[in-house]
Write an enzyme that holds these catalytic residues in place. Structure first.
Site, PDB file in Angstrom:
ATOM      1  N   ASP A 183       0.862  -1.183   0.000  1.00  0.00           N
ATOM      2  CA  ASP A 183       0.000   0.000   0.000  1.00  0.00           C
ATOM      3  C   ASP A 183       0.901   1.237   0.000  1.00  0.00           C
ATOM      4  O   ASP A 183       2.120   1.138   0.171  1.00  0.00           O
ATOM      5  CB  ASP A 183      -0.878  -0.037   1.258  1.00  0.00           C
ATOM      6  CG  ASP A 183      -2.072   0.901   1.181  1.00  0.00           C
ATOM      7  OD1 ASP A 183      -2.257   1.560   0.137  1.00  0.00           O
ATOM      8  OD2 ASP A 183      -2.825   0.972   2.169  1.00  0.00           O
ATOM      9  N   GLU A 208       2.714   5.002  -4.007  1.00  0.00           N
ATOM     10  CA  GLU A 208       2.675   5.944  -5.128  1.00  0.00           C
ATOM     11  C   GLU A 208       3.992   6.709  -5.357  1.00  0.00           C
ATOM     12  O   GLU A 208       4.231   7.041  -6.541  1.00  0.00           O
ATOM     13  CB  GLU A 208       1.519   6.943  -4.921  1.00  0.00           C
ATOM     14  CG  GLU A 208       0.148   6.313  -4.984  1.00  0.00           C
ATOM     15  CD  GLU A 208      -0.221   5.522  -3.728  1.00  0.00           C
ATOM     16  OE1 GLU A 208      -1.039   4.586  -3.829  1.00  0.00           O
ATOM     17  OE2 GLU A 208       0.321   5.830  -2.652  1.00  0.00           O
ATOM     18  N   ASP A 251      -8.988   3.648  -2.117  1.00  0.00           N
ATOM     19  CA  ASP A 251      -9.821   4.027  -0.966  1.00  0.00           C
ATOM     20  C   ASP A 251     -11.175   4.580  -1.412  1.00  0.00           C
ATOM     21  O   ASP A 251     -11.437   5.785  -1.363  1.00  0.00           O
ATOM     22  CB  ASP A 251      -9.079   5.061  -0.116  1.00  0.00           C
ATOM     23  CG  ASP A 251      -7.805   4.480   0.480  1.00  0.00           C
ATOM     24  OD1 ASP A 251      -7.678   3.240   0.502  1.00  0.00           O
ATOM     25  OD2 ASP A 251      -6.952   5.258   0.923  1.00  0.00           O
TER      26      ASP A 251
END
Length: 921
Positions: A512, A515, A588
């Site tokens: 997770d 990015e 999300d």
């Protein structure tokens, strides 16, 4: 020092709590007007490009040229650019444009490594000659080279244009710079009076190398719609962003960002970026365009008449869709895919970036996740409740709170004191566990991982050359430089059992925040002037950071098992090629009906751009879904390629048994549908693994000439056989369902035949969503429900034969050990089932095994269901064993469902691994 740490911690808590409580803040992220390279590119007019091609020749099997500018002003290139055009097998053209290295630019531009497959490069066709001709009255020449027997690549010298056309005509497929919008900002030495810095909110980007953006137009001919370029929460068919009668819109942004509670129906970029666009139209033809560039990108889709006032004469009158591609940095490294069918375009694209990996069987089943399951007792109780309520599941997930102070590769010694024992209890039931491992490493001198990364110099550097220090879940954090292959290898080693103490063979990984997410960074990410291997700036490679992190983690799990077993790694960030390393999810999302609705085009887009193994958080990550929404989400999610329920820690607990007996029954039934169809899903994952064709696909991929399917993103196909449409509104009584094609479709709950080619107003019940099996297909199922997929391995199969108007059908079944890489040496069962002229035949499709181990199975087929059968026979003969079996009426499903009984051949007893024929007498 201690007081300073307390203050820092309080600031982080405030920052995180504000981010969690409030939804997405538009002002935290740049729009095109606030992004100078985007603003400059959008301000250019058609025909502004003054480049022309000269010194055109064949060199080392490529068509090469130098590009010169007619108008040498401060806005136009002073030095020539180098163009090379390469041709590869299967009708793929690669066009590269870069600065001339002999002109000594201040630095080398970044070219994205480790995305294009080495095997693809070996398929280059070495051009031997080119021909020149004058096309459509041009004053200058065009150079033409061979692409395939049906297509040619054309370089128009002046004005500069590159396109693919049908051989022997000027009917085009794809083109670049037909509107003259090409612009290449060359690197240069800064003048004393220039200010290259850019400021956004409280952040300053030093931009030491100045403007270096690239932009150009791309046109798709004989096209009505374009698709692709994820990730955006918007319609599947991309709506125009500029032009007459188009509301002022942002371009589609590609810039990987951590976006809390993203809104639906927006061109704003989310967690991943794939600069690959596909076009399709009434012609039934499909083409594709891919730009291998990892810098921030913005893409406009132009509406009809956008350039009506330009006054330039376009070289082709064909119907087309124009697009404008803008990037902050990098080079032009583009791929043209001629198709001409949708599946061929996907095959061509995945031949460049790689085929989807073959998942383990367990990973294709149901996953249960929450931020966070509190402790080992909570894990044990949740696991037991699934058994108590007869609900199968395969994987239990642990979020960040399972670690020791957000230090990855560790366990909280109070909450999870016996991690190996916990995992082994799950494994005893055939279940697995996934733990989270993010890229931010806690800057704690007592943390072994941080000490080692610091000592070895493995962190990304800031603009001054020091280890970059940003804020994330642990507080002060640094980030490994995943661009460096040596650091990726180092990272992969951390998943060994010696390093990841407490891990077992049944533990897999979730990446997770990759990015990368940086809470105090510009736009919640890493500054663009941070430095990576080779002193390349983060701006040049931002979108590929998460891809390399995913790669390193997956390679680490393969190494952990000495290359025997397939990894499972879920990643939030992605790039072209991520399909080779595991699954992704849509991030999300929120618990509302619009988010349920938009999950379908998001997943369809991912599949179309190579990433077949994807899904959305069932129930929505943020917020508390009402019961009806949750049930509808399970019913739809059961058909996602990746099927996982997940929730934020501020939400109410929402395990399937917490909503009353009736809703537990409905959710159980939805999950049972997935487990029943696992043989079909696994077969489709193997198809994706060998062809690139996605598991879940748009209707027009199967019906490319049916115009009614081109914009339909409420429905989708699972493989070529199953049509699914969600219910996206509360208290719905009816659903408008368009079933494509001319053949009938069979309701998967009742077996009722419904006519294709028209829109039906169907009654909606709480029990299911519309799902139909296509006439002419055969679906393999397993109808006995166990605790997990692993415990179903030896269960018998059911074949559902849906006959078409010719009383014919066909389908496939793929089986292997569900775990290892032995299938690559042919250790598998692959059967083709064909029903024709009253008999069902099983034919071997598996290659001869080249490995030491042969895969075998004693599984039999216990039922053959014939939908749409019009004969009146009572028995069948089975060859070559010369046995007989009876035909009778039986239920379509052993559990649940209502409606008429269906024609069933009971207990034919044939093995899935053998050749046989079942003949109706």
């Amino acid at each position: 020092m201690r007081n300073l740490n307390i203050v820092s911690l309080l600031l982080l808590v405030i920052l995180v709590s504000q981010t969690s409580v409030f939804s997405w803040k538009k002002e935290e992220f740049r729009n095109c007007h606030q992004t100078p390279f985007c603003k400059r590119a959008r301000s250019r007019n058609p025909g502004d490009c003054s480049l022309f091609a000269d010194q055109v020749s064949i060199s080392d099997g490529d068509l090469t040229a130098k590009l010169f500018s007619k108008n040498k002003t401060h806005e136009d290139p002073v030095n020539p650019l180098i163009l090379s055009l390469s041709v590869y097998q299967d009708g793929i053209m690669r066009l590269k444009i870069d600065e001339d290295p002999t002109s000594n630019p201040p630095k080398t531009r970044f070219q994205v490594p480790d995305v294009v497959l080495p095997d693809f490069l070996s398929k280059k066709l070495h051009l031997q000659r080119l021909k020149t001709e004058t096309i459509d009255g041009d004053a200058g020449l065009s150079s033409i080279v061979y692409l395939t027997d049906d297509y040619e690549a054309v370089l128009r010298h002046d004005p500069l244009e590159v396109y693919v056309r049908f051989k022997g005509s000027n009917s085009r497929v794809l083109s670049l710079n037909s509107n003259g919008l090409f612009d290449f900002e060359q690197l240069r030495v800064k003048n004393e009076d220039e200010d290259w810095e850019e400021r956004f909110r409280s952040h300053t980007d030093t931009r030491p190398y100045g403007p270096q953006s690239i932009s150009f137009d791309v046109s798709f001919y004989d096209s009505d719609f374009v698709y692709g370029i994820p990730e955006h929460a918007t319609s599947f068919a991309l709506r125009p962003t500029r032009g007459p009668n188009v509301e002022e819109s942002e371009p589609y942004r590609l810039f990987n960002l951590d976006v809390f509670e993203y809104i639906h129906d927006s061109p704003f970029g989310l967690y991943g970026s794939i600069p690959f666009m596909i076009s399709h139209g009434k012609s039934g033809k499909t083409s594709g365009f891919f730009w291998l560039n990892a810098a921030e990108m913005q893409i406009d889709v132009m509406g009809d008449g956008w350039n009506a006032e330009s006054g330039i004469s376009l070289p082709s009158k064909q119907k087309r869709i124009d697009t404008l591609w803008m990037s902050e940095a990098g080079i032009v490294d583009t791929f043209f895919f001629v198709g001409p069918s949708p599946k061929e375009v996907v095959r061509q694209y995945t031949s460049v970036t790689g085929l989807p990996s073959m998942p383990q069987l367990f990973a294709t089943a149901y996953h249960q996740c929450r931020w966070n399951y509190r402790d080992e007792e909570d894990v044990e109780q949740v696991d037991a409740k699934f058994d108590e309520h007869d609900i199968p599941y395969d994987v239990l997930w642990l979020d960040i709170e399972h670690t020791d102070g957000k230090r990855y590769f560790t366990w909280d010694k109070v909450l999870f004191p016996h991690p190996e024992e916990m995992q082994k209890k799950l494994a005893a039931k055939g279940r697995h566990m996934v733990t989270i491992v993010d890229p931010h490493i806690k800057r704690d001198e007592s943390f072994w991982l941080h000490k080692e990364a610091t000592q070895k110099g493995h962190y990304v550097k800031d603009a001054s050359g020091k280890d970059y220090d940003g804020w994330c879940w642990p507080g002060s954090s640094s980030y490994p430089d995943m661009v460096n292959p040596e650091i990726r290898t180092w990272w992969g080693d951390k998943f060994s059992y010696d390093n990841y103490v407490g891990s077992t063979p049944s533990l897999y990984i979730w990446n997770d925040m990759n990015e990368p997410s940086v809470f105090n960074g510009p736009e919640v990410t890493m500054p663009r002037d941070a430095l990576h291997l080779g002193d390349f700036e983060h701006r040049e490679l931002h979108n590929v950071y998460g891809y390399y992190f995913h790669m390193a983690t997956a390679d680490g799990l393969v190494k952990r098992e000495n290359g025997r077993d397939r990894p499972f790694v879920l990643s939030r960030a992605f790039f072209a090629g991520s399909q080779r390393y595991g699954a992704v999810w849509t991030g999300d999302n929120s618990a509302d009906w619009d988010q349920l609705r938009v999950s379908v085009p998001m997943i369809l887009t991912l599949g179309l751009t190579g990433i077949s193994f994807s899904g959305a958080d069932v129930g929505g990550f943020f917020g508390n879904p009402d019961t009806e929404l949750l049930v509808r989400w399970y019913q739809l999610g059961a058909y996602y390629p990746f099927f996982r329920a997940h929730a934020h820690h501020d939400t109410k607990r929402r395990e399937p048994w917490l909503f009353g007996e009736r809703n537990t029954e409905l959710i159980r039934e939805a999950i049972h549908v997935r487990y029943m169809l696992l043989p079909y899903f696994y077969t489709l994952f193997r198809e994706a693994n060998t062809t690139g064709i996605p598991v879940v696909r748009p209707l027009w991929m199967e019906f490319p000439s049916d115009e009614a399917t081109f914009k339909n993103d409420e429905a989708f196909m699972v493989g070529n056989a199953i049509f699914v449409q969600g219910i996206y509104t509360e208290r719905a009584k009816h659903s408008s369902v368009y079933l494509p094609g001319k053949e009938y479709w069979y309701d998967m709950r009742t077996g009722t035949a419904v006519k294709g080619g028209i829109t039906h107003k169907l009654e909606v019940s709480e029990e299911s969503i519309p799902a139909f099996q296509r006439a002419g297909t055969i679906i393999p199922r397993k109808d006995r429900f166990r605790r997990s997929s692993t415990q179903m391995v030896n269960d018998p199969y059911t074949l559902v034969v849906a006959l078409n108007s010719s009383q014919a059908a066909e389908g496939e079944l793929y089986v292997d050990d569900g775990k290892s890489f032995d299938f690559l040496q042919g250790s598998s069962i692959h059967r083709r089932f064909v029903f024709s002229k009253g008999q069902l035949t099983s034919v071997n499709m598996a290659p001869t095994s080249s490995g030491k181990s042969q895969f075998s199975s004693d599984c039999i087929i216990e039922r053959i269901i014939l939908l749409g059968y019009v004969g009146g026979s009572k028995s069948v003969s089975i060859e070559p064993v010369n046995q007989k079996a009876e035909i009778e009426f039986g239920p379509l499903r052993l559990k649940g469902g209502k409606g008429p009984s269906v024609v069933t051949i009971r207990k034919p007893g044939v093995r899935i691994s053998e050749d046989w024929t079942v003949k109706i007498l």
